[in-house]
Write a protein that holds these residues in place. Structure first.
Motif, PDB file in Angstrom:
ATOM      1  N   TRP A 373     -56.876  31.440  61.947  1.00 27.49           N
ATOM      2  CA  TRP A 373     -57.707  30.238  61.971  1.00 27.49           C
ATOM      3  C   TRP A 373     -59.178  30.544  62.222  1.00 27.49           C
ATOM      4  N   ILE A 374     -59.483  31.752  62.722  1.00 30.48           N
ATOM      5  CA  ILE A 374     -60.890  32.075  62.963  1.00 30.48           C
ATOM      6  C   ILE A 374     -61.680  32.034  61.659  1.00 30.48           C
ATOM      7  N   ALA A 375     -61.066  32.486  60.562  1.00 35.16           N
ATOM      8  CA  ALA A 375     -61.762  32.475  59.277  1.00 35.16           C
ATOM      9  C   ALA A 375     -62.045  31.058  58.791  1.00 35.16           C
ATOM     10  N   ALA A 376     -61.242  30.098  59.247  1.00 31.85           N
ATOM     11  CA  ALA A 376     -61.397  28.718  58.785  1.00 31.85           C
ATOM     12  C   ALA A 376     -62.292  27.878  59.680  1.00 31.85           C
ATOM     13  N   LEU A 377     -62.928  28.482  60.675  1.00 33.93           N
ATOM     14  CA  LEU A 377     -63.755  27.715  61.605  1.00 33.93           C
ATOM     15  C   LEU A 377     -64.863  26.950  60.882  1.00 33.93           C
ATOM     16  N   ASP A 378     -65.134  25.767  61.389  1.00 39.47           N
ATOM     17  CA  ASP A 378     -66.210  24.929  60.853  1.00 39.47           C
ATOM     18  C   ASP A 378     -66.647  23.991  61.969  1.00 39.47           C
ATOM     19  N   GLY A 379     -67.678  23.219  61.732  1.00 42.55           N
ATOM     20  CA  GLY A 379     -68.122  22.233  62.705  1.00 42.55           C
ATOM     21  C   GLY A 379     -69.055  22.812  63.751  1.00 42.55           C
ATOM     22  N   ASP A 380     -69.051  22.184  64.927  1.00 45.06           N
ATOM     23  CA  ASP A 380     -70.032  22.501  65.961  1.00 45.06           C
ATOM     24  C   ASP A 380     -69.621  23.638  66.890  1.00 45.06           C
ATOM     25  N   ILE A 381     -68.482  24.243  66.686  1.00 50.32           N
ATOM     26  CA  ILE A 381     -68.042  25.328  67.560  1.00 50.32           C
ATOM     27  C   ILE A 381     -69.048  26.473  67.507  1.00 50.32           C
ATOM     28  N   ALA A 382     -69.505  26.908  68.672  1.00 52.80           N
ATOM     29  CA  ALA A 382     -70.470  28.007  68.736  1.00 52.80           C
ATOM     30  C   ALA A 382     -69.803  29.301  68.287  1.00 52.80           C
ATOM     31  N   VAL A 383     -70.437  29.978  67.365  1.00 52.89           N
ATOM     32  CA  VAL A 383     -69.967  31.284  66.892  1.00 52.89           C
ATOM     33  C   VAL A 383     -70.794  32.385  67.533  1.00 52.89           C
ATOM     34  N   CYS A 384     -72.110  32.281  67.418  1.00 51.06           N
ATOM     35  CA  CYS A 384     -73.029  33.207  68.081  1.00 51.06           C
ATOM     36  C   CYS A 384     -73.512  32.525  69.353  1.00 51.06           C
ATOM     37  N   ARG A 385     -72.997  32.989  70.487  1.00 55.96           N
ATOM     38  CA  ARG A 385     -73.343  32.354  71.754  1.00 55.96           C
ATOM     39  C   ARG A 385     -74.787  32.651  72.150  1.00 55.96           C
ATOM     40  N   CYS A 386     -75.280  33.837  71.835  1.00 56.56           N
ATOM     41  CA  CYS A 386     -76.639  34.219  72.242  1.00 56.56           C
ATOM     42  C   CYS A 386     -77.688  33.292  71.622  1.00 56.56           C
ATOM     43  N   GLU A 387     -77.529  33.010  70.322  1.00 54.17           N
ATOM     44  CA  GLU A 387     -78.518  32.209  69.599  1.00 54.17           C
ATOM     45  C   GLU A 387     -78.037  30.791  69.313  1.00 54.17           C
ATOM     46  N   GLU A 388     -76.864  30.429  69.859  1.00 57.01           N
ATOM     47  CA  GLU A 388     -76.303  29.084  69.728  1.00 57.01           C
ATOM     48  C   GLU A 388     -76.179  28.664  68.266  1.00 57.01           C
TER      49      GLU A 388
END
Length: 467
Positions: A373-388
């Motif tokens: 499911w990580i490949a299917a991520l979308d929306g507002d979930i933070a992926v890069c925490r450092c740069e938001e």
């Protein structure tokens, strides 16, 4: 600049084993490690716990306590040891010695190495679920590190969520230490035994590991902690910190109180140094990660650069130590301090141990697959925490024409923060691969540049005098 026959980076099982083997062959060895004492992540603080907190050795388990033996051999082998030091750059010309740049004691030192062994180990796979940036949410590996180094543990109610051997191990350690766990949310897809069964004949070579796994499963069952199976749609809920955990299990929605939520979806090789110097890497579809391409002795595509341990492919502590011994023997043979015949003879034991340790891996990979499911991520979930940077933004960069992580970095700054892409690299690659309908190896990974970790201005300025 001081020259060593071998510079080892990382004092975990692989690094210590390689240093001991190389020293026994008469090589000059320097081992550089970021931690204040040897052991790596798996055996972190094992010497201190043996000396000051022996009770920790009992609840952390026999495998942890065994690390003190190799640490003792390393301490007495005669290798030069630089703890609390960080390698932030390697320079590897096509011919000749390598240059290793180390931040140490507030300054920078540069040493020359005939050969380099990278034993920087693994890191936990980021688990970007809703609310994973809330205070109180951390990884199981991070919590285990705190438990080993200081004897502290997260606040109750404590919920463990994830899949794989480390989840089982930490749950057993909590039970042995009487640390209260409110619930275990097992995200392993249903049918794990059936997926693992075809790999069982080969896995029997590592029967000791299988017995350990059975013991962990039994300990989790006997602990009495509620276990929710086939967990999906996990989310941390709260305002200033995590307060509840929401998920589905068995087709039903659940919500539990939680002051601490520990996540884990497996570990992956730490690629920063091998990427920095241009080692060839290959996508491992079973483990959903990249790892450097190595020969049977652990040498990478860059001559004179060896990799041992989980940094070359996830296989565990026993495999890491065996791979370290093999790399040490290969380097001794390369430098002429050991004949090829002697090298091959001494390689029999560690070679057999490495084969047995790796034999279990296909079964574990099948039973506990990394989350698709990580490949299917979308929306507002933070992926890069450092740069938001959100998953939606990464998909937007793909739609705007970014073909890979480096172009997406220019669009979004993802991967440009203090972690230099360690926390978002694989996730960004998988999302871009999904967005473009390609495989991750066709998308690639971040181009790593020095310094691979933050250094002070003083440490950077000291490079002139170090040279």
């Amino acid at each position: 600049m001081t020259r060593f026959d071998l510079v080892v980076i990382g004092a975990g099982p692989a690094g210590m084993a390689a240093a001991v083997t190389a020293r026994e062959a008469g090589l000059s060895v320097l081992l550089v490690d970021e931690q204040p004492e040897p052991g790596g992540q798996i055996w972190r603080a094992v010497e201190r716990n043996k000396r000051d907190r022996p009770a920790n050795l009992s609840f952390l388990g026999e495998d942890y306590a065994a690390g003190a033996v190799l640490a003792g051999r390393f301490r007495s082998c005669g290798a030069e040891y630089w703890p609390s030091a960080m390698v932030w750059h390697l320079d590897c010309p096509e011919k000749g010695d390598k240059s290793v740049v180390v931040a140490r004691n507030g300054g920078t030192e540069q040493v020359v190495a005939g050969q380099v062994l990278i034993a920087s180990g693994a890191m936990e796979r980021p688990v970007p679920v809703p609310g994973w940036t809330l205070p109180g949410v951390m990884t199981i590996g991070a919590a285990q590190t705190v438990l080993k180094s200081s004897g502290l543990y997260p606040d109750a109610p404590l919920v463990l969520a994830g899949s794989g051997p480390l989840l089982l191990l930490f749950a057993a350690q909590c039970a042995a230490a009487h640390i209260p766990v409110s619930a275990i949310l097992d995200t392993t897809p249903s049918g794990a035994p059936g997926r693992g069964l075809p790999h069982l004949p080969r896995a029997m070579l590592g029967w000791r590991t299988l017995l350990k796994g059975r013991k962990l499963l039994r300990a989790m069952k006997q602990s009495g902690v509620p276990v929710y199976r086939d967990v999906r749609d996990l989310a941390a809920i709260g305002e200033a910190a995590v307060e509840r955990v929401r998920f589905t299990s068995g087709g039903e929605s659940h919500e539990l109180p939680a002051a601490s939520l520990l996540l884990h979806e497996g570990v992956v090789p730490n690629p920063q140094l091998t990427r920095l110097i241009g080692c060839d890497h290959r996508w491992n579809a079973a483990q959903r990660c990249f790892h450097p391409v190595l020969d049977p002795w652990g040498e990478s595509s860059v001559p004179g650069i060896f990799v041992a341990g989980d940094g070359g492919g996830i296989a565990g502590a026993e495999a890491a130590a065996a791979a370290g011994h093999l790399a040490g023997l290969a380097i001794a043979g390369r430098t002429g301090t050991m004949s090829e015949a002697e090298r091959d003879l001494k390689a029999t034991g560690p070679g057999d141990r490495l084969l047995a340790a790796r034999a279990v891996r296909p079964m574990l990979d099948a039973m506990y697959p990394p989350p698709a499911w990580i490949a299917a991520l979308d929306g507002d979930i933070a992926v890069c925490r450092c740069e938001e940077v959100s998953a939606r933004a990464v998909r937007g960069a793909a739609a705007d024409g970014a073909p890979g992580p480096n172009q997406a970095k220019a669009f979004l700054r993802a991967g440009m923060g203090p972690c230099q892409g360690r926390m978002c690299g694989l996730t960004v690659t998988e999302i871009l691969a999904d967005a473009h309908g390609k495989q991750p190896d066709a998308i690639g990974y971040y181009r790593i540049r020095p310094p691979i970790k933050p250094v002070t201005v003083g440490e950077l300025a000291a490079l002139d005098s170090a040279g």
